[in-house]
Motif scaffolding. Structure first.
Motif, short mmCIF file in Angstrom:
data_model
loop_
_atom_site.label_atom_id
_atom_site.label_comp_id
_atom_site.label_asym_id
_atom_site.label_seq_id
_atom_site.Cartn_x
_atom_site.Cartn_y
_atom_site.Cartn_z
N GLY A 63 0.82 -1.20 0.00
CA GLY A 63 0.00 0.00 0.00
C GLY A 63 0.85 1.25 0.00
O GLY A 63 2.08 1.20 0.11
N ARG A 64 0.17 2.35 -0.15
CA ARG A 64 0.82 3.66 -0.16
C ARG A 64 0.05 4.59 0.76
O ARG A 64 -1.19 4.61 0.74
N ASP A 65 0.76 5.34 1.56
CA ASP A 65 0.15 6.31 2.46
C ASP A 65 0.93 7.61 2.38
O ASP A 65 2.14 7.62 2.11
N VAL A 66 0.24 8.69 2.64
CA VAL A 66 0.88 9.98 2.80
C VAL A 66 0.53 10.50 4.19
O VAL A 66 -0.65 10.73 4.50
N VAL A 67 1.53 10.61 5.03
CA VAL A 67 1.33 11.10 6.40
C VAL A 67 1.60 12.60 6.42
O VAL A 67 2.73 13.03 6.17
#
Length: 351
Positions: A150-154
């Motif tokens: 997956g990919r996340d942007v925090v």
């Protein structure tokens, strides 16, 4: 030759595998003719002897299409880092993964990523320190296929006090993966808005917790010092069993203690029995310097969703001298012929 003394040879093997350079280059000869290409590695430093491979054999035929491991939406810079065969050190990070029983046939893998804070470049605006951290990870199986990720942007908007803590101690990010039993390579990468990029390649073996008998999950742990690292998204399943988020740190001061958690899965339904679970700490010489034991009954698992005993313990470090240790969680059934099962984790104590 004609001797049984392997000590000198073994010491040389250890030394040679502990001190070396990995160098790479792009050849100007791109012909795929299968011929041998000689290499000559030289250094300018006087008084040294170079031992290096003498060459390589060029491939034949058309090149295979490049494999892309990054998930959809990953930025180009982060995609290149994850696809690289070597880790990228522009943004320092530490990664660990722990496998637990999940929804059959999958296991639930808790991934913990801790980023160094000193290379995070925040932008101050209206008294807040802002930065976006892009995280991408994928589990690649033995056939080279990505199975979960997956990919996340925090988005970080920190007050001055929190910004100071993050700069000194870093930040922690967690994620869960659902994977079938088998061997995987976790490719994890992070990129912050300032442009720094880092990646880690992590070898992972997911056990089959459905097999008959006993099995033990990986060990997760935390500590008072590790709890000072801000966590963007604490793991909800571990929140109720540990006093702080699980950490990827494996070196702790003597003033610390190590709360730990593991699950023991009991698939033996032959008869009512007990399971003895023991947590031990072994010194570098094999001596047991700490131990604690719990005993559980098989009747406790009646109707349990996960089919496992949750085991917690707290290991004080104040009595341990600085050095290397092994933390072991072992389980054994009271049924005859039942072999003990265990998991181990290495850690260090510093002054």
């Amino acid at each position: 030759i004609n001797r049984n003394d392997f000590r000198q040879t073994f010491a040389q093997i250890i030394q040679d595998n502990s001190t070396y350079y990995v160098l790479g280059y792009y050849s100007t000869n791109e012909r795929r003719d299968g011929r041998f290409r000689a290499l000559d590695v030289r250094v300018k430093r006087p008084g040294v002897r170079v031992r290096a491979r003498k060459g390589y054999t060029a491939p034949r035929g058309r090149p295979a299409p490049p494999r892309t491991f990054a998930t959809m939406g990953t930025s180009e810079a982060l995609r290149a880092a994850i696809n690289s065969p070597l880790p990228i050190s522009g943004l320092g990070m530490t990664v660990t993964a722990a496998s637990f029983r999940g929804t059959a046939p999958n296991a639930s893998v808790a991934v913990t990523l801790e980023l160094e804070g000193e290379k995070l470049k925040f932008v101050e605006k209206d008294g807040m320190f802002n930065n976006d951290v892009e995280l991408s990870l994928v589990a690649v199986d033995s056939s080279g296929k990505g199975r979960d990720g997956g990919r996340d942007v925090v988005k970080l908007g920190l007050r001055p006090q929190t910004h100071d803590i993050v700069t000194r101690r870093g930040i922690r990010i967690t994620r869960r993966l659902e994977l079938k039993p088998g061997r995987y390579q976790l490719r994890v990468g992070a990129r912050e808005a300032g442009g720094a990029v880092g990646s880690v390649v992590y070898d992972l073996e997911v056990p089959d917790f459905s097999k008959p008998g006993l099995s033990v999950s990986n060990i997760v742990l935390t500590s008072p010092s590790a709890s000072q690292i801000p966590t963007a998204n604490p793991d909800p399943d571990l929140k109720g069993v540990l006093p702080a988020p699980a950490t990827a740190i494996r070196e702790f001061p003597r003033s610390d203690a190590l709360p730990l958690f593991a699950e023991v899965y009991d698939n033996d339904a032959r008869a009512a029995h007990t399971v003895r679970i023991t947590a031990s700490v072994l010194a570098d010489d094999g001596k047991v310097v700490f131990t604690t034991t719990d005993e559980r009954k098989s009747e406790e698992l009646a109707g349990a969703k996960r089919g496992g005993f949750g085991f917690t313990a707290n290991v004080p470090l104040k009595e341990l001298t600085p050095g290397r240790y092994v933390l072991r969680v072992e389980a054994q059934s009271s049924l005859r012929s039942a072999e003990p099962v265990r998991r181990e984790l290495e850690f260090r104590v510093r002054p």
